[in-house]
Design a protein around this motif. Sequence first.
Motif: not given
Length: 131
Positions: A95-100, A105-112
């Motif tokens: 779910v997190l992978g699909c959403v990010s 914007t979510i990818e920018d928070f999750v990726d680091p």
Amino acid sequence: MTVAASPSPPSARGFARRPWSRRVVSLAGVLVLWQITVWLNNVIGFMNPALLPKPIGVIEAASEQIAEGFLHLDILYSLYRVIAGFVLGASMAVVLGCVSGSVRTIEDFVDPVLELLRPTGKPSPVTSYWS
């Protein structure tokens, strides 16, 4: 002229052809190291003794649970916990992978955070024993 016999290929020297004595010595070595660690723990006190039982205590408890018929239930419950944890973790990751992947914007928070965790590799299986 004689030709020296070549050693057997690696596939012929497989695990099944190794002598049983090495396996027994290996297992005995692990048990001796375990017992030494328990003894050092009693002397130095670097760990809670409840988390590091004696090997003979583990064998006695397992034989009691086998005799009482509870060991298979404990094994099944532990297997259930492992499978439930995997399913929960994998579903959250998907779910997190699909959403990010679809929301920048979510990818920018999750990726680091994920990039910081990438070099650590897989979590140790030992951590699952302390949950």
